[in-house]
Design an enzyme around this catalytic site. Structure first.
Site, PDB file in Angstrom:
ATOM      1  N   SER A  72      29.679   0.540  22.977  1.00  0.00           N
ATOM      2  CA  SER A  72      30.353   0.859  21.712  1.00  0.00           C
ATOM      3  C   SER A  72      31.848   1.112  21.940  1.00  0.00           C
ATOM      4  O   SER A  72      32.560   0.217  22.402  1.00  0.00           O
ATOM      5  CB  SER A  72      29.662   2.064  21.059  1.00  0.00           C
ATOM      6  OG  SER A  72      30.069   2.221  19.718  1.00  0.00           O
ATOM      7  N   ASP A 119      23.640  -4.493  12.868  1.00  0.00           N
ATOM      8  CA  ASP A 119      24.317  -3.241  13.239  1.00  0.00           C
ATOM      9  C   ASP A 119      25.021  -2.685  12.006  1.00  0.00           C
ATOM     10  O   ASP A 119      25.964  -3.291  11.497  1.00  0.00           O
ATOM     11  CB  ASP A 119      25.338  -3.518  14.344  1.00  0.00           C
ATOM     12  CG  ASP A 119      25.978  -2.249  14.904  1.00  0.00           C
ATOM     13  OD1 ASP A 119      26.017  -1.222  14.185  1.00  0.00           O
ATOM     14  OD2 ASP A 119      26.454  -2.288  16.056  1.00  0.00           O
ATOM     15  N   HIS A 154      22.631  -0.399  16.095  1.00  0.00           N
ATOM     16  CA  HIS A 154      23.747   0.005  16.943  1.00  0.00           C
ATOM     17  C   HIS A 154      23.213   0.703  18.185  1.00  0.00           C
ATOM     18  O   HIS A 154      22.722   1.831  18.115  1.00  0.00           O
ATOM     19  CB  HIS A 154      24.692   0.936  16.181  1.00  0.00           C
ATOM     20  CG  HIS A 154      25.974   1.209  16.923  1.00  0.00           C
ATOM     21  ND1 HIS A 154      26.992   0.291  16.986  1.00  0.00           N
ATOM     22  CD2 HIS A 154      26.384   2.280  17.642  1.00  0.00           C
ATOM     23  CE1 HIS A 154      27.986   0.787  17.706  1.00  0.00           C
ATOM     24  NE2 HIS A 154      27.634   1.990  18.125  1.00  0.00           N
TER      25      HIS A 154
END
Length: 366
Positions: free
Chosen positions: A147, A286, A317
């Site tokens: 991320s 996501d 995610h």
């Protein structure tokens, strides 16, 4: 390289929201507890960077010494369950792992300067990588970012060609590539992004406020010139990451506006400078990354032979849970994908004919 498909759990696995919620709430199930050593590095501005070092638990498939240098997601560290699960799996596959603890994220480590981690600051990650290179002169590196960590590692590699020395490959997981493009979509309610934004902002506020004496207090440390008590008041009322970034985070590095901060700190302008094999992984469902942002890795993979973009339909995610019906397995498809990709690159690197330094320099400029 990728002979296996991602098959999500039958009942709930095709919901990006459930996948994301499970990751956010649990991290992983039945997480192992790998044993590592915590290292401390003093930064030029007085900040104390920390990372955890985990030695391999078996020989690597190539017989070589390979270290994964790992940058976790926003406000995360080596003690998070998804990091522990991944590290344990990597160790079993013969990788040494070095995991950055984002500055200010560990609850038991005090800040030693009026600064904490930000969206694109590569200083602490670079210090960790340099430590590994000096301590293990024979090791080669696999760079992994989750991320926000994906933005940091890609920016780090692209900032300076020397940063790619001894790097075999890089893997970025579920990043958004451009905070400037993402900020508008992150304020929209479709796919509940505004709600996720609020939850993430609330967590960031708690972390910042846990260090408010160092960041805002009247002490001997030199605060950023533009950081004031009024910013502390704005922090209390902030309901989005953008408000926090504008009132606090950008000021650690002296940016005059949020636009300038997002433009300069995003990896977007650095991706084309990465010449090592680069794997960019996202999920189509996501809820945090708007579909318009996925044109960035798609276009890059079409232009550059060293770039591969993997986009499963499901996974949420950082979810990518696997399991037959109801209960997810401890190890995720994402964990296995990263290790399998790294194994393939390591084997390819060992068997390919090595060109001269001059040929490598010419190749890097093309």
């Amino acid at each position: 390289l990728l002979p296996f498909r991602y098959i999500p759990p039958l009942i709930w696995g095709k919901s990006g929201h459930i996948q994301t919620a499970l990751y956010g709430k649990m991290g992983r199930v039945r997480s192992p507890h790998p044993h590592g050593l915590r290292k401390y590095l003093t930064m030029p501005d007085g900040a104390t960077a920390t990372f955890d070092l985990f030695e391999p638990r078996s020989e690597h498939c190539t017989g070589e010494d390979v270290t994964m240098v790992i940058c976790p997601g926003i406000a995360n560290h080596s003690e998070k369950q998804y990091i522990r699960t991944f590290v344990d799996y990597a160790q079993k596959n013969g990788y040494r792992c070095a995991v950055l603890n984002h500055l200010g994220a560990l609850p038991n480590i005090e800040l030693t300067s009026p600064r904490m981690f930000t969206y694109g600051c590569t200083w602490e990650f670079g210090a960790m990588v340099n430590y590994i290179k000096k301590t293990y002169p024979q090791t080669q590196l696999v760079v992994v970012g989750f991320s926000l960590g994906g933005n940091i590692v890609c920016k780090y590699l692209g900032e300076n060609q020397a940063n790619q020395e001894r790097v075999l490959c890089c893997v970025s997981l579920c990043q958004g590539y451009s905070a400037l493009r993402a900020q508008e979509t992150f304020m929209q309610w479709d796919h509940c992004r505004r709600f996720y934004n609020f939850l993430m902002a609330d967590n960031m506020k708690k972390i910042i406020l846990s260090h408010r004496q160092v960041l805002f207090g009247d002490n001997n440390m030199k605060k950023p010139q533009s950081l004031s008590e009024s910013d502390l008041g704005k922090l209390y009322t902030a309901t989005s990451l953008m408000q926090i970034d504008d009132n606090v985070m950008r000021k650690f590095h002296g940016y005059s506006s949020l636009k300038e901060y997002y433009e300069e700190e995003s990896c977007l302008q650095y991706l084309h400078r990465i010449y090592v094999p680069l794997l960019l992984v996202n999920a189509a469902d996501d809820p945090l990354v708007h579909e318009s942002l996925l044109s960035i890795p798609r276009a890059l993979s079409e232009k550059r032979e060293n770039v591969m973009h993997v986009l499963p339909l499901h996974g949420g995610h950082l979810g990518f849970f696997e399991g037959s019906v109801l209960f997810p397995e401890p190890l995720t498809w994402m964990d296995k994908l990263v290790v399998q990709y790294a194994n393939a690159i390591c084997q390819w690197e060992k068997t390919k004919p090595h060109c001269s330094d001059a040929e490598q320099a010419v190749s890097g400029q093309e």
